[in-house]
Motif scaffolding. Structure first.
Motif, PDB file in Angstrom:
ATOM      1  N   GLY A  21       0.795  -1.214   0.000  1.00 59.13           N
ATOM      2  CA  GLY A  21       0.000   0.000   0.000  1.00 59.13           C
ATOM      3  C   GLY A  21       0.828   1.265   0.000  1.00 59.13           C
ATOM      4  O   GLY A  21       0.292   2.357  -0.136  1.00 59.13           O
ATOM      5  N   GLU A  22       2.130   1.123   0.160  1.00 58.45           N
ATOM      6  CA  GLU A  22       3.038   2.289   0.183  1.00 58.45           C
ATOM      7  C   GLU A  22       3.744   2.413  -1.167  1.00 58.45           C
ATOM      8  O   GLU A  22       4.077   1.412  -1.793  1.00 58.45           O
ATOM      9  CB  GLU A  22       4.085   2.137   1.278  1.00 58.45           C
ATOM     10  CG  GLU A  22       3.525   1.988   2.667  1.00 58.45           C
ATOM     11  CD  GLU A  22       2.936   3.271   3.226  1.00 58.45           C
ATOM     12  OE1 GLU A  22       3.140   4.344   2.624  1.00 58.45           O
ATOM     13  OE2 GLU A  22       2.269   3.192   4.264  1.00 58.45           O
ATOM     14  N   SER A  23       3.978   3.628  -1.592  1.00 54.11           N
ATOM     15  CA  SER A  23       4.712   3.856  -2.834  1.00 54.11           C
ATOM     16  C   SER A  23       6.053   4.507  -2.509  1.00 54.11           C
ATOM     17  O   SER A  23       6.351   4.810  -1.358  1.00 54.11           O
ATOM     18  CB  SER A  23       3.887   4.730  -3.787  1.00 54.11           C
ATOM     19  OG  SER A  23       3.604   5.982  -3.191  1.00 54.11           O
ATOM     20  N   CYS A  24       6.855   4.697  -3.533  1.00 47.45           N
ATOM     21  CA  CYS A  24       8.181   5.288  -3.355  1.00 47.45           C
ATOM     22  C   CYS A  24       8.052   6.646  -2.682  1.00 47.45           C
ATOM     23  O   CYS A  24       7.126   7.379  -2.993  1.00 47.45           O
ATOM     24  CB  CYS A  24       8.867   5.448  -4.705  1.00 47.45           C
ATOM     25  SG  CYS A  24       9.288   3.877  -5.476  1.00 47.45           S
ATOM     26  N   PRO A  25       8.930   6.945  -1.777  1.00 47.77           N
ATOM     27  CA  PRO A  25      10.162   6.252  -1.396  1.00 47.77           C
ATOM     28  C   PRO A  25      10.013   5.386  -0.142  1.00 47.77           C
ATOM     29  O   PRO A  25      11.008   4.920   0.395  1.00 47.77           O
ATOM     30  CB  PRO A  25      11.122   7.406  -1.126  1.00 47.77           C
ATOM     31  CG  PRO A  25      10.252   8.435  -0.466  1.00 47.77           C
ATOM     32  CD  PRO A  25       8.921   8.319  -1.198  1.00 47.77           C
ATOM     33  N   ILE A  26       8.797   5.178   0.351  1.00 44.43           N
ATOM     34  CA  ILE A  26       8.603   4.472   1.628  1.00 44.43           C
ATOM     35  C   ILE A  26       9.220   3.067   1.644  1.00 44.43           C
ATOM     36  O   ILE A  26       9.928   2.725   2.599  1.00 44.43           O
ATOM     37  CB  ILE A  26       7.117   4.442   2.025  1.00 44.43           C
ATOM     38  CG1 ILE A  26       6.557   5.869   2.172  1.00 44.43           C
ATOM     39  CG2 ILE A  26       6.904   3.630   3.302  1.00 44.43           C
ATOM     40  CD1 ILE A  26       7.289   6.738   3.171  1.00 44.43           C
TER      41      ILE A  26
END
Length: 85
Positions: A21-26
């Motif tokens: 569910g997280e996108s860059c940069p996470i």
């Protein structure tokens, strides 16, 4: 993804992080932080559904740190392994 076609023997998680569910940069930031906290000779598994992380940022992180990596896909989920040396 890595050049390996079958999962290498070392690709067994000692530590796992779920960044679905997280996108860059996470995904990259989370993996980097966890790798710094881990002792050598351990394997980090990053669970993600963000293809760009698997195609670009996580491999760049592993290569930049000099660590081997392996990725595999199961449905919409990627399992990305980084072996800390």
């Amino acid at each position: 993804m890595s050049s390996e076609t079958i999962r290498p023997q070392w690709a067994k998680a000692d530590v796992s992080v779920d960044v679905c569910g997280e996108s860059c940069p996470i995904p990259e930031l989370t993996a980097s932080k966890r790798l710094k906290e881990m002792p050598p000779a351990k394997v980090l598994e990053v669970l993600t559904d963000h293809q760009a992380s698997v195609d670009v940022t996580l491999p760049d992180l592993a290569r930049g740190m000099g660590y081997p990596y392996y990725a595999e896909k199961s449905g919409d989920l990627y399992r990305f392994f980084i072996a800390k040396r």
